[in-house]
Design a protein around this motif. Structure first.
Motif, short mmCIF file in Angstrom:
data_model
loop_
_atom_site.label_atom_id
_atom_site.label_comp_id
_atom_site.label_asym_id
_atom_site.label_seq_id
_atom_site.Cartn_x
_atom_site.Cartn_y
_atom_site.Cartn_z
N PHE A 226 0.84 -1.20 0.00
CA PHE A 226 0.00 0.00 0.00
C PHE A 226 0.88 1.26 0.00
CE2 PHE A 226 -3.82 -2.21 2.22
CZ PHE A 226 -4.34 -2.55 0.99
N ARG A 227 1.99 1.17 0.72
CA ARG A 227 2.88 2.32 0.81
C ARG A 227 3.51 2.63 -0.54
NH1 ARG A 227 8.52 2.58 4.10
NH2 ARG A 227 8.65 4.84 4.35
N GLU A 228 3.85 1.56 -1.26
CA GLU A 228 4.49 1.73 -2.56
C GLU A 228 3.50 2.13 -3.65
OE1 GLU A 228 6.33 -1.98 -3.38
OE2 GLU A 228 8.00 -1.68 -2.00
N GLN A 229 2.28 1.71 -3.42
CA GLN A 229 1.27 1.81 -4.49
C GLN A 229 1.26 3.17 -5.17
OE1 GLN A 229 -0.17 -1.13 -4.93
NE2 GLN A 229 -1.34 -0.58 -6.72
N PRO A 230 1.07 4.30 -4.53
CA PRO A 230 0.73 4.47 -3.14
C PRO A 230 -0.76 4.71 -3.01
CG PRO A 230 1.46 6.55 -4.02
CD PRO A 230 1.35 5.61 -5.17
N VAL A 231 -1.29 4.50 -1.78
CA VAL A 231 -2.69 4.82 -1.51
C VAL A 231 -2.74 6.13 -0.72
CG1 VAL A 231 -3.43 2.43 -1.53
CG2 VAL A 231 -2.67 3.45 0.61
N ASP A 232 -3.91 6.75 -0.69
CA ASP A 232 -4.04 8.02 0.04
C ASP A 232 -4.20 7.82 1.54
OD1 ASP A 232 -3.84 9.28 -2.34
OD2 ASP A 232 -5.95 9.82 -2.52
N GLY A 233 -4.55 6.61 1.93
CA GLY A 233 -4.72 6.33 3.35
C GLY A 233 -4.96 4.85 3.56
N VAL A 234 -4.78 4.41 4.79
CA VAL A 234 -4.96 3.00 5.11
C VAL A 234 -5.92 2.84 6.28
CG1 VAL A 234 -3.80 0.92 5.94
CG2 VAL A 234 -2.67 2.39 4.28
N LEU A 235 -6.85 1.93 6.10
CA LEU A 235 -7.80 1.57 7.15
C LEU A 235 -7.41 0.17 7.59
CD1 LEU A 235 -9.91 3.46 8.05
CD2 LEU A 235 -11.46 2.57 6.33
N ILE A 236 -7.17 -0.01 8.87
CA ILE A 236 -6.63 -1.29 9.29
C ILE A 236 -7.38 -1.92 10.48
CG2 ILE A 236 -4.81 0.02 10.47
CD1 ILE A 236 -2.97 -2.38 10.15
N MET A 237 -7.74 -3.19 10.28
CA MET A 237 -8.28 -3.99 11.39
C MET A 237 -7.15 -4.91 11.76
SD MET A 237 -11.91 -4.96 9.63
CE MET A 237 -12.48 -3.92 8.25
N PRO A 238 -6.34 -4.54 12.72
CA PRO A 238 -5.09 -5.25 12.99
C PRO A 238 -5.29 -6.74 13.21
CG PRO A 238 -5.24 -3.24 14.30
CD PRO A 238 -6.59 -3.45 13.68
N ALA A 239 -4.41 -7.54 12.62
CA ALA A 239 -4.43 -8.98 12.82
C ALA A 239 -4.06 -9.29 14.26
CB ALA A 239 -3.45 -9.65 11.88
N THR A 240 -4.55 -10.40 14.79
CA THR A 240 -4.20 -10.81 16.15
C THR A 240 -2.69 -10.93 16.24
OG1 THR A 240 -6.24 -12.10 16.15
CG2 THR A 240 -4.68 -12.54 17.92
N GLY A 241 -2.12 -10.32 17.26
CA GLY A 241 -0.68 -10.41 17.45
C GLY A 241 0.10 -9.27 16.81
N THR A 242 -0.60 -8.27 16.30
CA THR A 242 0.07 -7.11 15.72
C THR A 242 0.85 -6.37 16.81
OG1 THR A 242 -1.71 -6.79 14.10
CG2 THR A 242 -0.31 -4.90 14.56
N PRO A 243 2.16 -6.14 16.59
CA PRO A 243 2.93 -5.41 17.60
C PRO A 243 2.43 -3.97 17.71
CG PRO A 243 4.20 -5.69 15.59
CD PRO A 243 2.95 -6.50 15.43
N PRO A 244 2.35 -3.45 18.93
CA PRO A 244 1.84 -2.09 19.14
C PRO A 244 2.72 -1.04 18.43
CG PRO A 244 2.11 -3.25 21.24
CD PRO A 244 2.76 -4.09 20.20
#
Lengths: 296, 296
Positions: free
Chosen positions: B76-94
């Motif tokens: 997404f960063r490379e794409q690039p997109v204008d923004g990211v909406l994220i539902m973090p996966a279980t175990g995502t580091p803070p």
DNA sequence: CTGAAAGCGCTTACAG
DNA sequence: CTGAAAGCGCTTACAG
């Protein structure tokens, strides 16, 4: 090298690469209804397979809206994406296939197909044939087909599998039409006369769930009083009361096949489009009464 | 003008526009598990709202894999997109929150949030508070909390709403840990001792469905023998046997709020990030026994 | 085999 | 206000 560059804050710009090379490594995926667990699972399969092949999936949910489908398709064309995977919304004009062809965008249909062109989907006819044969083996004669609109190829295929098997057994097929919706199907079954069909081949699991509910509401029980068989084997099927006997078509496998079919289209634009019809199997649980019979 | 050009075969090239302007009008959406009906519905809400605002949604399903999530985020960063909406996966580091911040990509979390930053999600604490209070009103004292891992903010919030309400009623909270899975929950409940809890506040509807199933298997009935309340109000909740009393958090509404929060972040990068906590309501059906009581 | 230059199709800032 | 030119960051075809 790129590692070091990344450390200095460099980020590869795909949009520039895309403009020069014309390859986006992105596939557009048009889902007809993402809130349907069957299509959700299928979507996951598509994404997994495309990811393995180095493609990223750009998904859009049309919610069965032909207008929204059209808009997203045009958007995909402008983007541009390398290919489009489409589960046509209900009411999609058949002309869309030719239009996509004239656009020159590689595409494949999933589950719901056009007459020709790349496609991956379940063997609808074999599925309802298996279901109907199973009910015949259990001794049923008054077997009806519940749900399905017959206007689309999916409904037509499932109806045919049922109707031909009935005809072969010298029985008259009966269609109980209803919307593909738990509530509608429940209503329909609840009002079924007592001397009506003793077995139901359902268009899909949602309709079958409705049938289970309708029987329950009218004091009857699926498997004991009326045999019910679904189609799809969504995850919930095993957990309903009673557990649903149904035709399994493995949505994740269909999704993977769809990805394969589209990628073949992209890499071999001159070759004949692939059509993958995936096998259907019968998963026998309690709603058809087979286990009950064994126990007695 | 563009109409006429289109007729001549001209297709607007978004990749060129993106490269020059830096605006892609595309939002990346990271879904933790698309086959979960709750997240599927939420996804549909996000897409709808973004579509209305002229954005297209690029969705990726991480299937709760932190590795896949990382890869898609970089993409997404490379794409690039204008923004990211994220539902973090279980175990995502803070630490991911800070990293996203350092990337300069506008982002917002959905349902599962980080401590700070733009976010939209349900009021977990109020939800289980409502459920627990309802059970107390019905006269229950031995009320247990079924499921949830407590390691993540969602579990923590739901546990707190329950535990605090219990404490206020001078009752001891009890945690029955189990995986968020129908089968696991069913097993857990099936093995519950006869003199165990008379009511269950469940982490979510899947766990509650498992509880219903477990009770049924052990010859008990939800609502009559043990009260069960779920969380989410997925579509199936109304159709289970018995129909599930549950906390409704309207996934579609959360999705729309998430889109709003992210767009605010994009248009007002200097402003304080919005945090929208959406109200939870109790939907009373049969599994809590309230209707049964009324009928007597 | 290596390296500098052209060019993809837009948008934008600038000159006329 | 209008129109021609520059430039976004890559890939590719070409010259050295």
């Amino acid at each position: 090298m790129r590692e070091a560059a990344a450390r200095l804050g460099y980020v590869y710009d795909r949009s520039a690469a895309l403009m020069r090379s014309g390859k986006s490594h992105t596939i557009g995926l048009l889902v007809c209804e993402i809130t349907n667990p069957f299509y959700a699972e299928l979507t996951a399969g598509v994404e997994e397979a495309l990811d393995d092949a180095g493609y990223v999936t750009m998904m859009a949910n049309t919610s069965e809206s032909v207008t929204r489908q059209r808009r997203m398709l045009e958007r995909f064309r402008e983007q541009p994406v390398d290919g489009v995977l489409i589960m046509p919304a209900t009411g999609t004009p058949p002309g869309l296939a030719n239009e996509l062809l004239s656009w020159g965008v590689p595409h494949a249909t999933v589950v719901r197909g056009f007459r020709r062109g790349a496609h991956a989907g379940p063997d609808n006819r074999a599925g309802t044939r298996l279901a109907t044969e199973h009910l015949l083996t259990l001794g049923h004669r008054r077997i009806a087909f519940l749900g399905g609109a017959a206007k689309n190829p999916v409904s037509a295929g499932r109806w045919e599998g049922y109707a031909r098997t009935m005809a072969k057994a010298v029985l008259v097929p009966e269609h109980l039409p209803c919307q593909t919706d738990i509530g509608q199907a429940a209503q329909m079954v609840q009002e079924l006369p007592l001397r009506g069909p003793t077995a139901l081949v359902c268009f899909n699991d949602s309709v079958a769930f409705g049938a289970l509910l309708g029987l329950q509401r009218s004091g009857r029980m699926a498997g004991r009083d009326v045999a019910v068989i679904g189609f799809d084997d969504v995850r919930e099927a095993a957990f309903w009361y009673p557990p649903l006997t149904t035709v399994r078509v493995a949505p994740r496998v269909i999704g993977q096949a769809a990805a394969r079919v589209l990628l073949h289209r992209i890499t071999n634009p001159e070759a004949e489009p692939l059509r993958e019809i995936l096998p259907a199997t019968l998963v026998i649980r309690d709603s058809c009464g087979a286990n009950l019979r064994k126990a007695v």
